[in-house]
Design an enzyme around this catalytic site. Structure first.
Site, mmCIF file in Angstrom:
data_model
loop_
_atom_site.group_PDB
_atom_site.id
_atom_site.type_symbol
_atom_site.label_atom_id
_atom_site.label_comp_id
_atom_site.label_asym_id
_atom_site.label_seq_id
_atom_site.Cartn_x
_atom_site.Cartn_y
_atom_site.Cartn_z
ATOM 1 N N GLY A 26 88.756 60.989 46.403
ATOM 2 C CA GLY A 26 89.014 61.792 47.588
ATOM 3 C C GLY A 26 89.147 63.281 47.323
ATOM 4 N N TYR A 33 95.316 67.426 48.564
ATOM 5 C CA TYR A 33 96.266 66.833 47.619
ATOM 6 C C TYR A 33 95.553 66.299 46.384
ATOM 7 C CZ TYR A 33 99.901 67.085 51.197
ATOM 8 O OH TYR A 33 100.798 67.526 52.127
ATOM 9 N N ASP A 90 81.849 56.370 49.003
ATOM 10 C CA ASP A 90 82.298 56.113 50.370
ATOM 11 C C ASP A 90 83.081 54.811 50.326
ATOM 12 O OD1 ASP A 90 82.757 55.549 53.047
ATOM 13 O OD2 ASP A 90 80.917 56.556 53.684
ATOM 14 N N ALA A 91 84.395 54.938 50.274
ATOM 15 C CA ALA A 91 85.268 53.791 50.054
ATOM 16 C C ALA A 91 85.416 52.895 51.274
ATOM 17 C CB ALA A 91 86.642 54.271 49.587
ATOM 18 N N SER A 137 93.415 59.338 47.288
ATOM 19 C CA SER A 137 93.788 60.508 48.076
ATOM 20 C C SER A 137 92.723 60.756 49.133
ATOM 21 C CB SER A 137 93.943 61.728 47.165
ATOM 22 O OG SER A 137 94.266 62.879 47.909
ATOM 23 N N LEU A 138 92.533 59.777 50.007
ATOM 24 C CA LEU A 138 91.500 59.921 51.032
ATOM 25 C C LEU A 138 91.953 59.260 52.318
ATOM 26 C CD1 LEU A 138 89.610 57.041 51.422
ATOM 27 C CD2 LEU A 138 89.304 57.567 49.014
ATOM 28 N N LEU A 187 98.431 57.904 48.590
ATOM 29 C CA LEU A 187 99.217 58.845 49.382
ATOM 30 C C LEU A 187 99.357 58.356 50.816
ATOM 31 C CD1 LEU A 187 97.701 62.237 48.205
ATOM 32 C CD2 LEU A 187 99.370 60.762 47.081
ATOM 33 N N TYR A 189 100.964 59.889 54.883
ATOM 34 C CA TYR A 189 101.071 61.137 55.647
ATOM 35 C C TYR A 189 102.360 61.103 56.450
ATOM 36 C CZ TYR A 189 99.804 64.912 58.881
ATOM 37 O OH TYR A 189 99.788 66.071 59.614
ATOM 38 N N TYR A 199 98.248 64.938 66.692
ATOM 39 C CA TYR A 199 97.829 63.885 65.763
ATOM 40 C C TYR A 199 98.199 62.548 66.345
ATOM 41 C CZ TYR A 199 96.973 61.772 61.160
ATOM 42 O OH TYR A 199 96.473 61.043 60.125
#
Length: 203
Positions: A26, A33, A90-91, A137-138, A187, A189, A199
């Protein structure tokens, strides 16, 4: 490297990661991050390899080559963080069979190959044999700016797939080439704990 340098403490994290290899999934610029984590791991001595979302890959690699990130690459000892290899990734897709035709034919994916999770890990295995650290980190939420009640089921599931399940998928494949004592981290958020204006709280 002299034995004196090998024994010299490194600035940054209070750990010595010399001889360890970290894959950070990511990293697409020097603002996120993932980039900051990569720098911290590099400062502690780890070798850095990264996975970059396919549509962002060309811009990221071009910026690296042109030195656009050089200022951001500076480590506490004054050296520059080295990224040993950048992989297209592309996970959202575990294997080539999962990729829909509209994505396969999308011009943003043209010229890139072996970017699904299984293919990515196989490429890392062929190139390096193993890793010690996996950083997830994505995230992506196609409807993240919509109010909660305007969130579609497909939009919600797409966000969970990209932002959450992708860690499970990556870890499931990487664990087969992770050295004993290896570690992984994902990670989250702060919107999972409190309201963030603009959001969507569906995610």
């Amino acid at each position: 490297m002299s034995s004196e340098n090998e024994n010299k403490p490194l600035p940054g994290l209070p750990v010595d990661l010399r001889g360890k290899r970290a894959f950070i999934a990511g990293v697409a610029d020097d603002n996120g991050y993932g980039w900051a984590i990569a720098k911290s791991l590099a400062a502690a001595g780890a070798e850095i390899i990264v996975g970059t979302w396919v549509p962002a890959l060309n811009i990221f690699e071009s910026s690296l080559r042109r030195g656009k990130f050089d200022e951001s690459r500076v480590l506490p000892d004054g050296s520059l963080m080295e990224i040993t290899k950048v992989y297209p990734m592309d996970a959202v897709y575990d294997s080539p069979d999962d990729v829909p035709e509209d994505v396969k034919s999308n011009k943003r994916y043209a010229g890139s190959s072996k970017w699904t999770v299984k293919e990515l890990v196989e490429s890392v295995k062929q190139d390096f044999g193993s890793i010690d650290i996996l950083v997830h980190s994505l995230a992506n939420g196609p409807e993240v700016t919509k109010p909660l009640l305007e969130t579609s089921r497909n939009g919600y599931l797409a966000a969970i797939s990209a932002s959450s399940y992708s860690f499970v998928s990556l870890l499931k494949e990487f664990v087969s080439i992770m050295n004993p004592g290896g570690a992984s981290i994902s990670l989250t958020y702060i919107a999972s704990e409190r309201i963030i204006p603009g959001y969507s709280h569906a995610f």
